[in-house]
Every structure is written in structure tokens, then in C-alpha cells.
Design a protein around this motif. Structure first.
Motif, PDB file in Angstrom:
ATOM      1  N   ASN A   1       7.309   3.863 -13.742  1.00 58.09           N
ATOM      2  CA  ASN A   1       8.308   4.920 -13.890  1.00 58.09           C
ATOM      3  C   ASN A   1       8.051   6.151 -13.027  1.00 58.09           C
ATOM      4  OD1 ASN A   1       9.830   3.543 -15.950  1.00 58.09           O
ATOM      5  ND2 ASN A   1       8.093   3.931 -17.289  1.00 58.09           N
ATOM      6  N   ASN A   2       6.884   6.255 -12.429  1.00 60.51           N
ATOM      7  CA  ASN A   2       6.561   7.408 -11.605  1.00 60.51           C
ATOM      8  C   ASN A   2       6.584   6.981 -10.133  1.00 60.51           C
ATOM      9  OD1 ASN A   2       4.879   9.298 -10.039  1.00 60.51           O
ATOM     10  ND2 ASN A   2       4.526  10.276 -12.012  1.00 60.51           N
ATOM     11  N   VAL A   3       7.542   7.473  -9.398  1.00 61.50           N
ATOM     12  CA  VAL A   3       7.736   7.077  -8.003  1.00 61.50           C
ATOM     13  C   VAL A   3       6.509   7.404  -7.151  1.00 61.50           C
ATOM     14  CG1 VAL A   3       9.154   7.447  -5.939  1.00 61.50           C
ATOM     15  CG2 VAL A   3      10.231   7.337  -8.188  1.00 61.50           C
ATOM     16  N   GLN A   4       5.915   8.565  -7.376  1.00 61.58           N
ATOM     17  CA  GLN A   4       4.737   8.969  -6.595  1.00 61.58           C
ATOM     18  C   GLN A   4       3.575   8.007  -6.817  1.00 61.58           C
ATOM     19  OE1 GLN A   4       3.235  12.902  -7.426  1.00 61.58           O
ATOM     20  NE2 GLN A   4       1.312  12.485  -6.375  1.00 61.58           N
ATOM     21  N   PHE A   5       3.291   7.657  -8.070  1.00 56.58           N
ATOM     22  CA  PHE A   5       2.185   6.747  -8.356  1.00 56.58           C
ATOM     23  C   PHE A   5       2.471   5.349  -7.806  1.00 56.58           C
ATOM     24  CE2 PHE A   5       1.035   9.441 -12.292  1.00 56.58           C
ATOM     25  CZ  PHE A   5       0.274  10.294 -11.506  1.00 56.58           C
ATOM     26  N   ARG A   6       3.714   4.917  -7.908  1.00 60.78           N
ATOM     27  CA  ARG A   6       4.098   3.599  -7.369  1.00 60.78           C
ATOM     28  C   ARG A   6       3.882   3.569  -5.850  1.00 60.78           C
ATOM     29  NH1 ARG A   6       7.222  -0.352  -9.721  1.00 60.78           N
ATOM     30  NH2 ARG A   6       8.135  -1.828  -8.284  1.00 60.78           N
ATOM     31  N   GLN A   7       4.284   4.647  -5.183  1.00 61.98           N
ATOM     32  CA  GLN A   7       4.124   4.726  -3.731  1.00 61.98           C
ATOM     33  C   GLN A   7       2.646   4.772  -3.345  1.00 61.98           C
ATOM     34  OE1 GLN A   7       5.903   8.168  -1.890  1.00 61.98           O
ATOM     35  NE2 GLN A   7       6.214   7.064   0.028  1.00 61.98           N
ATOM     36  N   GLU A   8       1.837   5.528  -4.071  1.00 62.01           N
ATOM     37  CA  GLU A   8       0.389   5.572  -3.814  1.00 62.01           C
ATOM     38  C   GLU A   8      -0.217   4.186  -3.941  1.00 62.01           C
ATOM     39  OE1 GLU A   8      -1.465   8.274  -6.567  1.00 62.01           O
ATOM     40  OE2 GLU A   8      -0.417  10.008  -5.744  1.00 62.01           O
TER      41      GLU A   8
END
Length: 119
Positions: A73-80
Motif C-alpha cells: 500500500n505504500n508506493v515509496q516502499f514498493r519502489q524501494e
């Protein structure tokens, strides 16, 4: 299929809440060292993923508080996870030691690592 996953996810989370393991008890100085060491780790996970639940239960059994990062659900964590870890696959433990970052996938490997590192 999405409905089945949703229902199973809720069942997994409910059973985890009802049958949550107890953590081990350490003296305050030892626990402080464990907490300091754990501050260099982060677990990328999905809340209802059974393999992620397995890792979170191992963390609780060892009384280790690692930052949980919601890669669903967190775009930043998914991208990392994708750009730095190499793939969107959970659970994934981000290990930072001496300026070097390692990404550990596979729940069994993560649980074994936790059991070795946090004695």
C-alpha cells in the motif's frame, strides 16, 4: 480469486491475532543492544501474506522490533523494494551493516537469520 485472497487474508490475520506467540524476556541491557541492532533492519511485507506473517511471528518470538514497511500500500516502499532490492517480492529483509545494504528474500532464510542474529 481476489475475493478468496481477501477472505483468506482476513482469516490469517485473525488467527495470528488470536494465537500470537510470546516473546522471550531479556534483561534490559541485553534488550537495549538487540533494539539498537534491530534499528538497522527493515522488513518489506504485505500485511496478510502468510509468509510475512510467519516472519513477523518469528520476530515476536525473539522479541525483536524491526521496522515493518508495507510494500503493498505504500508506493515509496514498493519502489524501494523494486529498485534497490531488485524485485517486488515479500517478505524481504533489508539489512544495513557498515554502510553496506543486503536484501534477504525467502521467509525461511529470514527466520533463520533472525534466530542467528538475535540471540
Amino acid at each position: 480469486m481476489k475475493l478468496i485472497r481477501s477472505v483468506l487474508g482476513k482469516v490469517i490475520l485473525l488467527s495470528d491475532a488470536l494465537f500470537s506467540p510470546r516473546g522471550i524476556t531479556r534483561d534490559s541491557e541485553h534488550q537495549k543492544r538487540i533494539d539498537e541492532k534491530a534499528s538497522h533492519y527493515a522488513l518489506y511485507q504485505f500485511e496478510a501474506c502468510p509468509f510475512c506473517v510467519k516472519v513477523r511471528r518469528a520476530l515476536k518470538r525473539q522479541s525483536v522490533d524491526i521496522e515493518l514497511r508495507d510494500a503493498k500500500n505504500n508506493v515509496q516502499f514498493r519502489q524501494e523494494l523494486e529498485t534497490q532490492g531488485g524485485k517486488i517480492k515479500v517478505p524481504c529483509l533489508r539489512i544495513e551493516q557498515n554502510g553496506h545494504v543486503e536484501w534477504l528474500y525467502e521467509s525461511n532464510d529470514i527466520v533463520a537469520f533472525i534466530q542467528r542474529e538475535f540471540v
